[in-house]
Enzyme design. Structure first.
Site, short mmCIF file in Angstrom:
data_model
loop_
_atom_site.label_atom_id
_atom_site.label_comp_id
_atom_site.label_asym_id
_atom_site.label_seq_id
_atom_site.Cartn_x
_atom_site.Cartn_y
_atom_site.Cartn_z
N GLY A 40 29.04 44.88 -54.69
CA GLY A 40 28.36 43.65 -55.66
C GLY A 40 27.71 44.80 -56.71
N ALA A 44 21.11 42.52 -57.95
CA ALA A 44 20.67 43.22 -56.91
C ALA A 44 21.47 44.86 -56.63
CB ALA A 44 20.66 42.25 -55.67
N GLY A 45 22.95 44.32 -56.80
CA GLY A 45 23.79 45.44 -56.44
C GLY A 45 23.48 46.56 -57.35
N ARG A 330 12.81 21.85 -58.26
CA ARG A 330 14.28 21.60 -58.49
C ARG A 330 14.86 20.47 -57.15
NH1 ARG A 330 16.67 27.39 -59.52
NH2 ARG A 330 15.91 27.36 -62.00
N GLU A 425 20.82 37.20 -53.44
CA GLU A 425 21.10 35.80 -53.10
C GLU A 425 21.81 35.94 -51.72
OE1 GLU A 425 23.22 33.61 -55.91
OE2 GLU A 425 23.38 31.76 -54.60
#
Lengths: 637, 241, 247
Positions: A40, A44-45, A330, A425
């Site tokens: 990924g 993050a990756g 949300r 995530e």
């Protein structure tokens, strides 16, 4: 499966510092002997790959896109939270921590969230140094906007393209390492399998999406940063290729999957317009800063919005939640929209929509100011719907957007498989049962820039570098498994397309395990899913061959995994016999329709262990303790 | 040093060569136009101007060599860049529409080649007298001021343009030239990195303006001859026809 | 509505490609262009034929994946719009639509409408970054940046790397893409230490990839779905000259 969260002892403010002082280190000369596989290249990756390479590790980074810059982090619009308190409005690390735990409806791990709030301030500094063009005041300082679920202005932004700019920042850092030769970038390679040797994650199997070659890669540790699984609903705001495959493959190899039923439904997406629709488009939540949400008072209203007088409009968020109003979190905003539509007061074709009205803000601030703030979002809305939101109120409806659940990780972001680390995530760690706006970018970058670079050393220090190569029989076996699976797809030669299965599954999940779930809806889904799966494996038609660019084959592989994963999601939703955050069980609500938690029985993370294709997964519980935040009923009134 | 090497090898350098040589040529065209307009002032003025140029001696050669060099570099850079451009898109589109580019900007190579042919033709015509030898060697002119006998540039030009084919060929060439110039100015300034918004606002209009001035200015001479505003000078005494 | 499509089909990099005609009916004007192609692909799959391969992902105009020439214009007839955000209401019933891949030698066709744009990544790798390791940063407000500079940097940074500029340029030049990154970092104080090195390296890489050169026709600016200005090209040229004279 043993769940050791490895949370450091001591007061929460000192845990991270203490941990950093205590974790094992790999000395600089030895770092270059280790190879880390990062799957990924989103926030993050990319941030992890770049930072680990800067430290001296050898990194292989994999993406199924043509470029690391295309990861779906790029689509995040609104902003990134940080407890900088530049606005002098009472923000602090504790307050960001508190808001996040509360926003997550007390289903997140305190220690992780506190660390997230701590490093949030470093993220902004790092991004500014990389040249991320955050919005600024005339004096040259950084500016902030406010976001749902918070009463302070702590959200940093770059127009309506914050995710893009942060990703391009991480991508530039990654590019720098690629040119330095410390990161080997593998594009258009999709991870198909995780390889374990002696119980440790030691490699992956990929399929080259252009040549179709199935290859294996060995390393000393594996990092998954492959995002969320909202596309289990078929229609979501996620990009078309987002999928559950890598984490599902890891789960099948023994990684615990936590809270898969915690999914977030974003309140401000453009409503669906037809059967053929391929995805839903999000309108940034920041719109709720100046837009007012309303529906007509009476059901089956046929008048155009501007013909409905003020007295016949129901500004239901302002009415129900006077102190947070249009900025309520949300899950609450989404459910409120569903409620009014269920009452027949929804607007637009199909009655699944509510108005987001900017006329008051335009009267107050002028069209120019509104255009400066949201110009690009308004244009996007008009392009998609053909309606001008400066004149006609927008129509919005909730849409699946983010998944809080994911692979279980300990404080070091390591899963239950030693050596397998999970970031962003794809893990379950920081958002509990509901994520606050502008916190996903924060978590992705926190994990990649500031957590994993410290914590992975703790694992690697106990590993002999380079001891495993992909000649090992486990790798050979994994490659054969992947090849076998691919040829199975191609040999079914059924009648239905993969998309039709995906759509069918998505519809089922949205209706039965979406914004509201009940025991009966979940049981129905649990009966239907295996049937759909059964039909898929007997009646799907995957054309083309394995040795070419074959989009049909790619999609089939992803949908096959969704068909297995969906079942676990419903099992988890059924087991969690309470309402919390985005998980709303209709059996458990207060008199005025709010989520009713059951802290007595469900103050835990549900971690599922795979136990075979046909047998029910095993549940493990990580008990959550709240020492710094008082468990309370969430109230945004 | 290494950066200088980069510079010389890069396409941006080639474009800078094109821009600066082009601006030099435009400078020459301004001077040339002002000189040519002396046709309207009669034979004494233009023939005197031609004589003045001739009397510059070595300085004239400096200018000539500079112009030849500029022209040569301009042609070299355009070939260099055109070859690269062709290689960059080996397969053409089936359907391709232009967006905001002007026709002039897309046809610089065509207009440039037309200008190249014209320049050769023009030199053969009025500088070397090969195209119309009979009008070139049309006799001398006695300067009224000094009595010196000089080349009768005035009559040569008039005689040349009295031929409608010659006049027409010049008009066509001028159309190409003005098209070329209309894109050249803003392009050159963009290539030279003039970012000041006030200047670039000015330069973006300068190209079309110069193109118009060149077109009207240079066209006025053949048209002037054709409609009889510029007439052949009456024969002078003491000068052999 | 009904449409006649003429689509470029090419099996792989080495294979010869050709156009194929497809007729579609029942296309809703509310569909996006890619959803229209989804309909085509579903029909092809139902007949057991290979679907048309095209790059796409976010379908909200930001990832920069989608890349196709529609009736001679990159991303189709609507300005400031990516293919995924183009809707069929911009077409008329009975229209003929020609769909081709980007054409440039540094963007070889991989299959059908999919091209390899890794040349762009290599241009960024050559210098499109600020060399700052994680953890090196000082406080974000230490360096005040005038709002106009920050805004200009943002405008340049809005590039999505789709390649429409190259596709539209009659010379297949990548100047707008390269210039956008040079400009984005050049506007910011953080970008100054490497400003000269960056422009030289990136231009060298751009040339090395085999892109054409810029003749300032400005079609790139009109084709850019994010409206990146050609002023950035002027800035690149200026930086390049400066870097050479003073560097």
């Amino acid at each position: 499966m043993k769940l050791e969260s490895n949370i450091p002892s001591g007061p929460i403010e000192q845990k991270w510092d203490k941990h950093r002082a205590e974790v094992k280190l790999v000395n600089p000369a030895n770092k270059r002997k280790y190879r880390i596989l990062v799957v990924g290249s989103g926030l993050a990756g990319a941030s992890a790959a770049a930072t680990l390479a800067e430290l001296g590790y050898n990194v292989d980074c994999f993406t199924f896109h043509d470029s690391p810059r295309r990861a779906h982090s790029i689509a995040a619009q609104g902003g990134i939270n940080a407890a900088k308190n530049y606005q002098n409005d009472g923000d602090s690390i504790f307050r960001l921590f508190y808001d996040t735990v509360k926003g997550g409806d007390f289903r997140a791990r305190e220690a992780n969230v506190y660390r997230l709030a701590q490093v949030s301030v470093n993220i902004i500094d790092q991004c500014v140094a990389q040249g991320v063009p955050f919005a600024r005041e005339y004096g040259g300082n950084l500016t902030n906007r406010s976001f749902g679920g918070a009463q302070v202005s702590r959200t940093f932004y770059a127009k309506g393209q914050t995710g893009q700019q942060l990703l391009l920042g991480a991508y530039s850092a990654l590019s720098r390492q690629i040119s330095a030769g410390t990161v080997i970038m593998h594009t258009r390679k999709e991870m198909m399998e995780l390889v374990l040797v002696d119980g440790h994650a030691r490699g992956i199997v990929t399929r080259d999406l252009v040549s179709g070659n199935v290859e294996s890669w060995a390393g000393d540790a594996v990092i998954l940063a492959t995002g969320g699984y909202s596309n289990v609903f078929y229609l979501s705001t996620n990009a078309m290729a987002c999928n559950v495959t890598s984490i599902w493959r890891a789960h099948k190899k023994g990684a615990g999957l936590a809270n898969p039923c915690f999914t977030q439904i974003h309140p401000t997406s453009i409503p669906q317009h037809g059967e053929y629709q391929s995805k839903l488009t999000l309108m940034s939540e920041s719109l709720r800063n100046d837009g007012r949400v309303w529906v007509p008072m009476k059901a089956n209203e046929n008048r155009a919005p501007h013909d409905i007088p003020e007295s016949e409009r129901d500004y239901y968020l302002e009415r129900k939640y006077p102190s947070f109003g249009n900025l309520s979190p949300r899950d609450i905003a989404s459910r409120a929209a569903k409620e009014v539509c269920d009452e027949g007061r929804g607007v637009g074709p199909g009655g699944r929509g509510v108005y987001l009205d900017f006329s008051a803000a335009i009267n107050r601030l002028g069209e120019k100011t509104i255009a400066e703030r949201y110009g690009n979002l308004f244009e996007m809305y008009e392009r998609i719907t053909g309606e001008n939101p400066y004149k006609i109120p927008m129509r919005i409806y909730p849409a699946p957007h983010y998944t809080m659940g994911g692979l279980w990780v300990d404080y070091n972001l390591m899963s239950t498989i030693p050596g397998l680390h999970v970031l962003g995530e794809a893990n379950f760690s920081d958002h509990g049962a509901n994520r606050l706006g502008a916190s996903a970018l924060m978590q992705g970058l926190a994990d990649g820039y500031f957590v994993i670079p410290y914590t992975i050393g703790h694992y690697l220090a106990g590993v002999k570098p380079g001891s495993i190569t992909n000649d090992h029989p486990e790798f050979k076996q994994a490659v054969e498994d992947v090849k076998g699976r691919i040829s199975t797809f191609l040999s079914i030669n059924g009648k239905r397309t993969t998309s039709s299965f995906h759509r069918e599954l998505g519809m089922l999940m949205w209706n039965n395990c979406g914004m509201a779930r009940s025991e009966s809806s979940l049981k129905e889904a649990l009966q239907r899913i295996p049937e759909i799966r059964e039909e898929f494996w007997n009646n799907v038609n995957v054309v083309g061959s394995a040795t070419e660019l074959n989009t049909a084959l790619e999609h089939a592989g992803r949908v096959a995994d969704f068909l297995e994963f969906a079942e676990l999601m419903c099992i988890d939703a059924l087991q969690r016999d309470e309402s919390c955050g985005g998980h709303f069980r209709t059996e458990h609500q207060t008199e005025d329709g709010e989520a009713k938690r059951n802290d007595e029985d469900f103050c835990h993370s549900s971690v599922w262990e795979y136990s075979g294709y046909t047998s029910k997964p095993t549940l493990h519980k990580e008990q959550l303790t709240f020492e710094n935040v008082k468990l309370a009923t969430r109230s945004y009134k | 040093m290494s950066s200088l090497l980069h510079f010389l090898r890069s396409t941006v350098f080639t474009k800078i060569v094109m821009a600066t040589s082009g601006l030099l040529i435009i400078g020459f065209l301004v001077g040339h136009l002002l000189g040519n307009l002396l046709m309207f002032a009669g034979p004494e003025k233009i023939n005197g101007y031609a004589l003045g140029l001739k009397n510059l001696g070595p300085l004239l050669w400096v200018v000539r060599i500079a112009m030849i060099t500029a022209f040569g570099l301009h042609v070299w850079s355009s070939i260099e860049l055109a070859l690269r451009n062709r290689a960059a898109r080996p397969i053409a589109y089936d359907t391709k529409k232009s967006l905001k580019s002007t026709l002039a900007s897309r046809t610089m190579l065509v207009s440039g080649m037309a200008i190249l042919f014209f320049v050769i033709y023009h030199l053969l015509h009025y500088t070397f007298g090969i195209i119309q030898p009979n009008t070139y060697y049309a006799g001398g002119y006695r300067m009224e001021s000094t009595g010196e006998i000089v080349h009768h540039v005035y009559n040569m030009v008039v005689a040349g343009f009295q031929n409608p084919f010659i006049a027409l060929s010049y008009m066509i060439a001028l159309a190409f030239m003005s098209s070329h110039v209309s894109h050249a100015m803003s392009s050159a300034f963009q290539t030279l990195g003039i970012t000041n918004p006030n200047i670039s606002k000015f330069t973006s209009k300068l190209g079309p303006a110069l193109a118009a001035i060149f077109l009207i200015g240079y066209l006025s001479i053949p048209i002037g001859v054709m409609i009889g505003v510029i007439k052949k000078a009456p024969p002078q005494e003491h000068v052999l026809e | 509505m009904k449409l006649s499509l003429k689509v470029w089909r090419q099996k792989n990099k080495e294979a010869e490609g050709q156009f194929k005609d497809y007729a579609l009916s029942d296309i809703s004007p509310d569909m996006s262009f890619l959803e229209m192609l989804d309909v085509l692909n579903e029909q092809l799959l139902a007949k057991g034929e290979d679907p048309v391969a095209f790059d796409h992902d976010c379908r909200e105009g930001i990832c920069g994946s989608c890349s196709m020439m529609i009736n001679g214009k990159p991303h189709g007839p609507e300005s400031m719009t990516t293919t995924c955000q183009l809707h069929m209401r911009k077409f008329k019933d009975g229209d003929n639509v020609v769909i081709e891949p980007w054409r440039a030698s540094p963007f070889p066709v991989i299959r059908d409408l999919v091209v390899d744009r890794s040349a762009f990544d290599r241009i960024i790798q050559a210098g499109g970054f600020i060399s700052v390791n994680t953890g090196n940063a000082q406080d974000g407000n230490t360096l005040p940046i005038p709002k106009p500079d920050a805004d200009s940097a943002m405008d340049a940074a809005a590039c999505i790397g789709c390649g429409a500029c190259v596709a539209a340029c009659k010379n297949a030049s990548a100047m707008l893409f390269t210039a956008a990154k040079v400009s984005h970092l050049g506007y910011l104080p953080q970008g100054q230490p490497e400003r000269q090195r960056r422009v030289l390296k990136m231009v060298e890489q751009m040339d090395g990839e085999g892109f054409g050169n810029c003749t300032n026709t400005n079609d790139c600016e009109a084709a850019c779905p994010k409206g990146i200005s050609v002023k950035n090209i002027t800035r690149l040229n200026k930086d390049f000259l400066k870097a050479t004279i003073f560097g």
